[in-house]
Design a protein around this motif. Structure first.
Motif, PDB file in Angstrom:
ATOM      1  N   VAL A 108      14.923 -52.253  41.434  1.00 43.79           N
ATOM      2  CA  VAL A 108      14.609 -53.419  42.260  1.00 43.79           C
ATOM      3  C   VAL A 108      13.185 -53.918  42.060  1.00 43.79           C
ATOM      4  N   GLY A 109      12.347 -53.179  41.308  1.00 41.75           N
ATOM      5  CA  GLY A 109      10.995 -53.654  41.067  1.00 41.75           C
ATOM      6  C   GLY A 109      10.101 -52.553  40.526  1.00 41.75           C
ATOM      7  N   THR A 110       8.811 -52.910  40.349  1.00 40.37           N
ATOM      8  CA  THR A 110       7.818 -51.950  39.866  1.00 40.37           C
ATOM      9  C   THR A 110       6.595 -52.003  40.759  1.00 40.37           C
ATOM     10  N   VAL A 111       5.820 -50.924  40.721  1.00 41.46           N
ATOM     11  CA  VAL A 111       4.572 -50.843  41.476  1.00 41.46           C
ATOM     12  C   VAL A 111       3.503 -50.364  40.506  1.00 41.46           C
ATOM     13  N   GLY A 112       2.325 -50.990  40.537  1.00 41.13           N
ATOM     14  CA  GLY A 112       1.232 -50.572  39.669  1.00 41.13           C
ATOM     15  C   GLY A 112       1.366 -51.192  38.290  1.00 41.13           C
ATOM     16  N   GLY A 113       0.601 -50.639  37.362  1.00 42.65           N
ATOM     17  CA  GLY A 113       0.630 -51.175  36.008  1.00 42.65           C
ATOM     18  C   GLY A 113       0.117 -50.137  35.024  1.00 42.65           C
ATOM     19  N   GLY A 114       0.355 -50.409  33.747  1.00 42.38           N
ATOM     20  CA  GLY A 114      -0.107 -49.524  32.693  1.00 42.38           C
ATOM     21  C   GLY A 114       0.610 -48.188  32.728  1.00 42.38           C
ATOM     22  N   ALA A 115      -0.147 -47.116  32.450  1.00 39.29           N
ATOM     23  CA  ALA A 115       0.425 -45.768  32.384  1.00 39.29           C
ATOM     24  C   ALA A 115       0.830 -45.248  33.764  1.00 39.29           C
ATOM     25  N   SER A 116       0.229 -45.784  34.832  1.00 37.57           N
ATOM     26  CA  SER A 116       0.551 -45.312  36.181  1.00 37.57           C
ATOM     27  C   SER A 116       1.659 -46.141  36.842  1.00 37.57           C
ATOM     28  N   MET A 117       2.362 -46.965  36.087  1.00 40.31           N
ATOM     29  CA  MET A 117       3.418 -47.817  36.657  1.00 40.31           C
ATOM     30  C   MET A 117       4.554 -46.950  37.192  1.00 40.31           C
ATOM     31  N   GLU A 118       5.020 -47.302  38.381  1.00 42.15           N
ATOM     32  CA  GLU A 118       6.167 -46.654  38.999  1.00 42.15           C
ATOM     33  C   GLU A 118       7.262 -47.694  39.172  1.00 42.15           C
ATOM     34  N   VAL A 119       8.505 -47.239  39.164  1.00 40.52           N
ATOM     35  CA  VAL A 119       9.632 -48.138  39.326  1.00 40.52           C
ATOM     36  C   VAL A 119      10.277 -47.874  40.680  1.00 40.52           C
ATOM     37  N   LEU A 120      10.772 -48.921  41.301  1.00 42.06           N
ATOM     38  CA  LEU A 120      11.473 -48.806  42.578  1.00 42.06           C
ATOM     39  C   LEU A 120      12.976 -48.846  42.295  1.00 42.06           C
ATOM     40  N   VAL A 121      13.666 -47.788  42.716  1.00 40.16           N
ATOM     41  CA  VAL A 121      15.093 -47.656  42.455  1.00 40.16           C
ATOM     42  C   VAL A 121      15.823 -47.518  43.782  1.00 40.16           C
ATOM     43  N   LYS A 122      16.885 -48.335  43.951  1.00 41.66           N
ATOM     44  CA  LYS A 122      17.686 -48.298  45.183  1.00 41.66           C
ATOM     45  C   LYS A 122      18.936 -47.461  44.917  1.00 41.66           C
ATOM     46  N   PRO A 124      22.785 -45.823  46.236  1.00 35.80           N
ATOM     47  CA  PRO A 124      23.949 -46.467  46.871  1.00 35.80           C
ATOM     48  C   PRO A 124      23.859 -46.539  48.392  1.00 35.80           C
ATOM     49  N   GLY A 125      23.080 -45.675  49.001  1.00 35.68           N
ATOM     50  CA  GLY A 125      22.911 -45.704  50.450  1.00 35.68           C
ATOM     51  C   GLY A 125      21.899 -46.742  50.911  1.00 35.68           C
ATOM     52  N   GLY A 126      21.233 -47.439  49.978  1.00 35.42           N
ATOM     53  CA  GLY A 126      20.266 -48.470  50.320  1.00 35.42           C
ATOM     54  C   GLY A 126      18.837 -47.959  50.418  1.00 35.42           C
ATOM     55  N   VAL A 127      18.601 -46.669  50.175  1.00 36.22           N
ATOM     56  CA  VAL A 127      17.257 -46.099  50.237  1.00 36.22           C
ATOM     57  C   VAL A 127      16.537 -46.401  48.919  1.00 36.22           C
ATOM     58  N   ILE A 128      15.280 -46.836  49.019  1.00 34.63           N
ATOM     59  CA  ILE A 128      14.488 -47.153  47.826  1.00 34.63           C
ATOM     60  C   ILE A 128      13.579 -45.978  47.515  1.00 34.63           C
ATOM     61  N   HIS A 129      13.596 -45.542  46.247  1.00 39.65           N
ATOM     62  CA  HIS A 129      12.808 -44.398  45.788  1.00 39.65           C
ATOM     63  C   HIS A 129      11.786 -44.869  44.762  1.00 39.65           C
ATOM     64  N   ARG A 130      10.594 -44.212  44.745  1.00 40.89           N
ATOM     65  CA  ARG A 130       9.589 -44.442  43.701  1.00 40.89           C
ATOM     66  C   ARG A 130       9.826 -43.415  42.604  1.00 40.89           C
ATOM     67  N   VAL A 131       9.913 -43.881  41.377  1.00 43.75           N
ATOM     68  CA  VAL A 131      10.191 -42.999  40.256  1.00 43.75           C
ATOM     69  C   VAL A 131       9.109 -43.185  39.206  1.00 43.75           C
ATOM     70  N   ARG A 132       8.595 -42.044  38.679  1.00 46.51           N
ATOM     71  CA  ARG A 132       7.571 -42.063  37.622  1.00 46.51           C
ATOM     72  C   ARG A 132       8.181 -41.592  36.314  1.00 46.51           C
ATOM     73  N   ARG A 133       7.432 -41.753  35.272  1.00 45.63           N
ATOM     74  CA  ARG A 133       7.843 -41.283  33.955  1.00 45.63           C
ATOM     75  C   ARG A 133       8.026 -39.764  34.006  1.00 45.63           C
ATOM     76  N   ASN A 134       9.021 -39.231  33.278  1.00 44.19           N
ATOM     77  CA  ASN A 134       9.385 -37.816  33.195  1.00 44.19           C
ATOM     78  C   ASN A 134      10.084 -37.278  34.443  1.00 44.19           C
ATOM     79  N   GLU A 135      10.357 -38.117  35.430  1.00 45.55           N
ATOM     80  CA  GLU A 135      11.179 -37.687  36.557  1.00 45.55           C
ATOM     81  C   GLU A 135      12.644 -37.839  36.165  1.00 45.55           C
ATOM     82  N   HIS A 136      13.521 -37.249  36.944  1.00 45.53           N
ATOM     83  CA  HIS A 136      14.941 -37.211  36.597  1.00 45.53           C
ATOM     84  C   HIS A 136      15.763 -38.053  37.567  1.00 45.53           C
ATOM     85  N   MET A 137      16.848 -38.633  37.027  1.00 38.26           N
ATOM     86  CA  MET A 137      17.775 -39.414  37.843  1.00 38.26           C
ATOM     87  C   MET A 137      19.130 -39.460  37.140  1.00 38.26           C
TER      88      MET A 137
END
Length: 177
Positions: A108-122, A124-137
């Motif tokens: 649903v979007g991103t936060v930050g920029g460059g190497a510290s950029m995080e992604v916002l992932v929703k 199925p329950g509607g909860v939004i999570h912050r995900v960084r590089r090397n995390e699992h999903m």
């Protein structure tokens, strides 16, 4: 009443039997209509039988590559031991987004920029999570390899069918689903 008492049971039975025979014979005389109908039906010509289909002849083929690898047996690459190649880390604690199928997650979007950029992932329950590089999903041990403003790149580990594992690239685009 005395008149009926004078008739013996055997003569009564004979009279009943005679009456039955007379009735049976009278029923048989009316079956001429049935005989006529059967004769008419037998005289009718039946529908013509369609001709038998033409049997196709097939061209024979001789397989001359017996000395080549059998296409139905596993290749040597598939016969590699199951312990070679990538493997999921079974001792690692599962992350929250690993309980959902990858196609049920939405970027649903991103936060930050460059190497510290995080992604916002929703989820199925509607909860939004912050995900960084090397995390699992995802349920196939998906690891985030790159984050861009419009998509997430992952590498999943899937079974190769021989007890081993192989890597498969995957991605989730912004606004997908």
């Amino acid at each position: 009443m005395k008149m009926f008492a004078a008739i013996k049971p055997t003569s009564l039975m004979r009279a009943a039997l005679l009456l039955g025979v007379i009735m049976t014979l009278s029923a048989c005389s009316g079956d001429s209509d049935l005989r006529e109908w059967v004769a008419q039906e037998k005289a009718k010509k039946g529908a013509p039988i369609p001709p038998l289909p033409v049997i196709k002849t097939f061209e024979t083929f001789t397989y001359n590559d017996q000395d080549q690898r059998d296409p139905f047996s596993p290749s040597t690459a598939e016969l590699q031991p199951a312990n070679s190649g990538p493997r999921p880390d079974e001792n690692r604690a599962k992350e929250p987004l690993e309980m959902f199928a990858l196609d049920s997650l939405k970027m649903v979007g991103t936060v930050g920029g460059g190497a510290s950029m995080e992604v916002l992932v929703k989820d199925p329950g509607g909860v939004i999570h912050r995900v960084r590089r090397n995390e699992h999903m995802g349920q196939n041990y998906g690891r985030v390899t790159a984050i861009a403003e419009d998509h997430i790149d992952l590498v999943e580990l899937v079974s190769n069918g021989n007890g081993g594992w192989m890597e498969r690239p995957a991605s989730i685009a912004l606004g997908e689903k």
